[in-house]
Motif scaffolding. Structure first.
Motif, PDB file in Angstrom:
ATOM      1  N   GLN A 194       0.823  -1.206   0.000  1.00 49.57           N
ATOM      2  CA  GLN A 194       0.000   0.000   0.000  1.00 49.57           C
ATOM      3  C   GLN A 194       0.857   1.257   0.000  1.00 49.57           C
ATOM      4  O   GLN A 194       0.354   2.358  -0.139  1.00 49.57           O
ATOM      5  N   ASP A 195       2.140   1.072   0.182  1.00 47.42           N
ATOM      6  CA  ASP A 195       3.055   2.200   0.237  1.00 47.42           C
ATOM      7  C   ASP A 195       4.294   1.867  -0.583  1.00 47.42           C
ATOM      8  O   ASP A 195       4.454   0.746  -1.077  1.00 47.42           O
ATOM      9  N   ILE A 196       5.181   2.838  -0.744  1.00 45.77           N
ATOM     10  CA  ILE A 196       6.439   2.584  -1.443  1.00 45.77           C
ATOM     11  C   ILE A 196       7.571   2.555  -0.430  1.00 45.77           C
ATOM     12  O   ILE A 196       7.484   3.158   0.644  1.00 45.77           O
ATOM     13  N   GLY A 197       8.626   1.839  -0.746  1.00 44.50           N
ATOM     14  CA  GLY A 197       9.750   1.717   0.180  1.00 44.50           C
ATOM     15  C   GLY A 197      10.705   0.652  -0.305  1.00 44.50           C
ATOM     16  O   GLY A 197      10.485   0.031  -1.354  1.00 44.50           O
ATOM     17  N   PRO A 198      11.747   0.386   0.448  1.00 40.82           N
ATOM     18  CA  PRO A 198      12.750  -0.607   0.024  1.00 40.82           C
ATOM     19  C   PRO A 198      12.275  -2.035   0.254  1.00 40.82           C
ATOM     20  O   PRO A 198      12.925  -2.838   0.928  1.00 40.82           O
ATOM     21  N   PHE A 199      11.102  -2.350  -0.299  1.00 40.04           N
ATOM     22  CA  PHE A 199      10.521  -3.672  -0.086  1.00 40.04           C
ATOM     23  C   PHE A 199      11.129  -4.681  -1.052  1.00 40.04           C
ATOM     24  O   PHE A 199      11.503  -4.348  -2.174  1.00 40.04           O
ATOM     25  N   LYS A 200      11.168  -5.919  -0.611  1.00 42.06           N
ATOM     26  CA  LYS A 200      11.667  -7.002  -1.468  1.00 42.06           C
ATOM     27  C   LYS A 200      10.466  -7.664  -2.150  1.00 42.06           C
ATOM     28  O   LYS A 200       9.338  -7.548  -1.671  1.00 42.06           O
TER      29      LYS A 200
END
Length: 280
Positions: A194-200
């Motif tokens: 639901q958000d942006i970020g340094p997700f894998k």
């Protein structure tokens, strides 16, 4: 005398053979006619479904959100669900036949409109949707998607409309799975959130086209993956650019680097298992 018997035997055998051949041709024609009638009935059901769905969309377009309209929406969705059950059953997934629920969520503009017309079932950690080519093509009329032009470049868009009502699906690696002439299958690894970020990468998807149906399958990646240092360093410099642009660069890095990452192969094997739920 032997010659006469031989002629008579040959004549009888020929007549019997011709009769069987005629029976076979007759049965084949009946079978083709039955199949044709079956297809006509199904197409009529599909057109009726689409007409009812579009009528519901128009009806609720100007409605305000309250308890009464909420109940009306639920009743309308249940009516469409019954129509879909008649159209889709049987499928290649028994649970869909028995307990499949409509994938549409609402007709109220305030709550958004979703999703792809399909029956859906949750099987442990896996979600499976099923729809027909005709209904699928009608839903994606503007995009022009159908059986014949689905490619790995389009499936992120398709999965988003099928599954993501309150989050975003970002494809990291999409590919076509080699199958038989009568089966098309595609796989995708994605970052969902639901958000942006340094997700894998955290989700697996599969799309299977077989006979007149399209199956869409979703599954979360259980074990958190190891990050790619080159991509994570992009996000660590988020202050130097806008967050949206950094996120775009971060995803593009994963799309480039994950192709040669050692974690890719085990994930592809998981997707193959998802496909096998349909084709085996």
């Amino acid at each position: 005398m032997k010659y006469i018997y031989l002629v008579l035997f040959t004549a009888i055998f020929s007549c019997n053979g011709q009769e069987k051949n005629n029976d076979f041709k007759s049965n084949s024609k009946i079978s083709l006619l039955a199949k044709g009638n079956e297809n006509e009935i199904k197409r009529e059901q599909e057109l009726n479904y689409i007409k009812r769905r579009n009528s519901n969309i128009a009806y609720f377009e100007e409605k305000e959100y309250n308890d009464r309209t909420y109940k009306q929406v639920n009743d309308s969705l249940l009516a469409l669900e019954k129509l879909l059950q008649h159209i889709l059953i049987p499928t290649r997934v028994q649970e869909i036949n028995e307990t499949g629920k409509i994938n549409l969520e609402t007709f109220l503009p305030e709550l958004g409109f979703g999703m792809l017309d399909a029956l859906t079932v949750y099987e442990k950690e896996i979600s499976i949707l099923c729809t027909t080519n005709f209904i699928f093509s009608d839903y994606f009329k503007e995009q022009g998607y159908n059986f014949n032009n689905i490619t790995e470049n389009k499936i992120e868009d398709i999965f988003s409309y099928a599954f993501a009502s309150d989050y975003v699906i970002t494809g990291i690696h999409s590919y076509k799975i080699n199958q038989t002439e009568n089966i098309q299958a595609y796989g995708m690894i994605s970052i969902d959130g639901q958000d942006i970020g340094p997700f894998k990468p955290n989700s697996l998807y599969a799309l299977v086209i077989i006979e007149d149906n399209i199956y869409l399958i979703s599954k979360s990646i259980k074990k958190e993956l190891e990050g790619i240092e080159k991509c994570e360093s992009i996000w660590n410099n988020v202050d130097s650019e806008s967050e949206d642009k950094t996120w775009e660069n971060y995803c593009e890095c994963y799309q480039r680097e994950f192709t040669n990452n050692e974690q890719l192969l085990p994930l592809k094997k998981e997707i193959e298992k998802m496909v096998n739920l349909i084709i085996e």
